[in-house]
Design a protein around this motif. Structure first.
Motif, PDB file in Angstrom:
ATOM      1  N   THR A  16      27.126  26.496 -19.014  1.00 38.61           N
ATOM      2  CA  THR A  16      26.891  25.267 -19.762  1.00 38.61           C
ATOM      3  C   THR A  16      25.524  24.708 -19.383  1.00 38.61           C
ATOM      4  O   THR A  16      24.862  25.206 -18.465  1.00 38.61           O
ATOM      5  N   LYS A  44      25.925  27.566 -29.819  1.00 40.54           N
ATOM      6  CA  LYS A  44      26.716  26.349 -29.886  1.00 40.54           C
ATOM      7  C   LYS A  44      28.189  26.719 -30.001  1.00 40.54           C
ATOM      8  O   LYS A  44      28.581  27.481 -30.871  1.00 40.54           O
ATOM      9  N   SER A  48      29.247  21.704 -27.777  1.00 40.77           N
ATOM     10  CA  SER A  48      28.377  21.950 -26.623  1.00 40.77           C
ATOM     11  C   SER A  48      27.635  23.275 -26.765  1.00 40.77           C
ATOM     12  O   SER A  48      28.041  24.157 -27.505  1.00 40.77           O
TER      13      SER A  48
END
Length: 66
Positions: A16, A44, A48
């Motif tokens: 992330t 994506k 997120s």
């Protein structure tokens, strides 16, 4: 009906934005700008952005700096 064995591929490791910030000691804004660059291999997932481990390593091999 016969059971057919299917080889399962291992799930890719996903990082992330927070993970990348910690790994490279970056601020949130700089990390966000990196993830939104056209040449950065982020994808994506829902709301997120994440980057696969092998894609990140390939990106770093071609770059001298972040």
């Amino acid at each position: 009906m016969e059971k057919v064995a299917v080889e399962a591929k291992p799930m890719p490791v996903l990082y992330t934005m927070a993970d990348v910030c910690k790994m490279f000691i970056m601020g949130k804004k700089a990390c966000s700008e990196l993830f939104h660059r056209k040449d950065f291999p982020a994808q994506k997932y829902g709301r997120s952005y994440m980057v696969e481990e092998n894609a990140l390593l390939e990106y770093l091999k071609t770059r001298h700096i972040l």
